[in-house]
Write a protein that holds these residues in place. Structure first.
Motif, PDB file in Angstrom:
ATOM      1  N   ILE A  12      46.398  47.275  39.378  1.00 12.71           N
ATOM      2  CA  ILE A  12      47.027  46.722  38.169  1.00 12.71           C
ATOM      3  C   ILE A  12      47.327  47.800  37.137  1.00 12.71           C
ATOM      4  O   ILE A  12      48.402  47.824  36.522  1.00 12.71           O
ATOM      5  N   TRP A  16      50.911  48.735  35.244  1.00  8.80           N
ATOM      6  CA  TRP A  16      50.946  48.323  33.830  1.00  8.80           C
ATOM      7  C   TRP A  16      51.335  49.501  32.936  1.00  8.80           C
ATOM      8  O   TRP A  16      52.172  49.354  32.043  1.00  8.80           O
ATOM      9  N   GLY A  19      54.957  50.099  33.346  1.00  6.41           N
ATOM     10  CA  GLY A  19      55.752  49.108  32.621  1.00  6.41           C
ATOM     11  C   GLY A  19      55.797  49.376  31.132  1.00  6.41           C
ATOM     12  O   GLY A  19      56.851  49.229  30.494  1.00  6.41           O
ATOM     13  N   PHE A  65      53.460  45.069  26.009  1.00  8.24           N
ATOM     14  CA  PHE A  65      52.215  44.787  26.725  1.00  8.24           C
ATOM     15  C   PHE A  65      52.329  43.566  27.639  1.00  8.24           C
ATOM     16  O   PHE A  65      51.910  43.600  28.801  1.00  8.24           O
ATOM     17  N   SER A  68      54.743  44.153  30.558  1.00 11.09           N
ATOM     18  CA  SER A  68      54.152  45.093  31.512  1.00 11.09           C
ATOM     19  C   SER A  68      53.058  44.428  32.336  1.00 11.09           C
ATOM     20  O   SER A  68      52.877  44.751  33.523  1.00 11.09           O
ATOM     21  N   MET A  69      52.328  43.497  31.724  1.00 10.93           N
ATOM     22  CA  MET A  69      51.292  42.775  32.459  1.00 10.93           C
ATOM     23  C   MET A  69      51.897  41.937  33.570  1.00 10.93           C
ATOM     24  O   MET A  69      51.377  41.883  34.700  1.00 10.93           O
ATOM     25  N   ALA A  72      53.085  44.361  36.290  1.00  9.35           N
ATOM     26  CA  ALA A  72      51.961  44.929  37.034  1.00  9.35           C
ATOM     27  C   ALA A  72      51.377  43.916  38.018  1.00  9.35           C
ATOM     28  O   ALA A  72      51.024  44.265  39.154  1.00  9.35           O
ATOM     29  N   SER A  73      51.277  42.668  37.591  1.00 12.91           N
ATOM     30  CA  SER A  73      50.730  41.638  38.482  1.00 12.91           C
ATOM     31  C   SER A  73      51.623  41.437  39.699  1.00 12.91           C
ATOM     32  O   SER A  73      51.144  41.329  40.841  1.00 12.91           O
ATOM     33  N   ALA A 107      43.960  41.073  31.595  1.00  9.23           N
ATOM     34  CA  ALA A 107      44.993  40.471  30.744  1.00  9.23           C
ATOM     35  C   ALA A 107      44.430  40.091  29.369  1.00  9.23           C
ATOM     36  O   ALA A 107      45.093  40.271  28.339  1.00  9.23           O
ATOM     37  N   VAL A 110      44.065  43.252  27.372  1.00 13.87           N
ATOM     38  CA  VAL A 110      45.383  43.691  26.898  1.00 13.87           C
ATOM     39  C   VAL A 110      45.828  42.852  25.706  1.00 13.87           C
ATOM     40  O   VAL A 110      46.347  43.381  24.710  1.00 13.87           O
TER      41      VAL A 110
END
Length: 259
Positions: A12, A16, A19, A65, A68-69, A72-73, A107, A110
């Motif tokens: 991850i 992230w 991203g 953020f 990007s999360m 990333a997932s 998450a 973040v």
């Protein structure tokens, strides 16, 4: 279980960070790159440009953020699925809820960082960037004047022409101003010829003056310092007091944004 958490977190974190960098660059380029390029072209010192760009980073990164999360997932679980690691984990008896547990924790962290940053760092950085931008604008206006000219119209007819050697928009000041008045009456061959020349060393704009028709005849510009009127034939020169506007000269009835 700790190995599983470490494996998923490693999958991850990299996407992230990628991203954040990707979306941050895109947002900066789409929002502020043109302004920074203008500063570079106008000769603003590199340290001021770097400071201004650095102060913009917190507000930009906070917006990246969440995006990007999600990225990333998708990338992390896509990679795990393509290598059949999800199948192996499920075969070991691990539930889907346990697999996504480390992602949920990451998450939440973040989101907490984004909230704290948005409530503390971003406002301070925004205020400092606004002050720095004002300083840069004042230095640009003070260091690089520009000339301007404008036709003075009334009821669709050209009454005169205004020419200024130096124009500083942020200060509302024109320097070295010459106003040329054109004849509206007389023999047909003389109509449209210069009737008089008004020279003022400096003029200042005051939007409030536009409402005071009696005192300023609708002109938002007032004379500061030395000024004089010279008739076109050169036979008469009239000295003017500071602030007074001669009634027989065309008014500069335009605002700063029109010049």
């Amino acid at each position: 279980m700790k190995r599983l958490d470490l494996l998923i977190i490693k999958e991850i974190v990299g996407p992230w960070l990628f991203g954040v960098a990707l979306f941050g660059t895109l947002l900066f380029a789409g929002t502020y790159l043109q302004k920074v390029a203008d500063f570079v072209a106008k000769g603003v010192p590199p340290d001021l440009i770097a400071g201004f760009a650095f102060l913009l980073i917190p507000a930009i990164l906070v917006q990246t953020f969440a995006m990007s999360m999600l990225l990333a997932s998708l990338l992390a679980f896509g990679r795990l699925s393509s290598d059949s690691e999800i199948v192996a984990i499920r075969a070991a008896g691990v539930s889907l809820f346990r697999i996504i547990a480390p992602v949920s924790v990451f998450a939440i962290l973040v989101a907490a960082v984004a909230f704290v940053t948005n409530e503390t760092i971003v406002p301070m950085a925004a205020k400092r960037s606004a002050r720095l931008l004002d300083d840069i604008a004042r230095k640009l206006d003070g260091a690089s004047f520009k000339d301007t000219n404008y036709p003075l119209m009334k009821d669709g007819k050209l009454q005169g022409m205004m020419v200024a050697k130096d124009f500083v928009p942020s200060l509302g000041i024109m320097r070295g101003v010459t106003v040329i008045g054109y004849k509206e009456t007389g023999p047909p061959e003389e109509i449209g010829n210069p009737s008089a020349y008004l020279y003022a060393s400096e003029m200042e704009f005051d939007a409030g003056r536009l409402k005071d028709v009696k005192a300023w005849d609708g002109s938002g510009w007032r004379i500061r310092g030395r000024a004089e009127i010279t008739r076109a034939d050169g036979n008469d020169v009239i000295k003017l007091d500071e602030g007074a506007w001669p009634p027989d000269m065309p008014q500069i009835n335009v605002g700063i944004g029109d010049l």
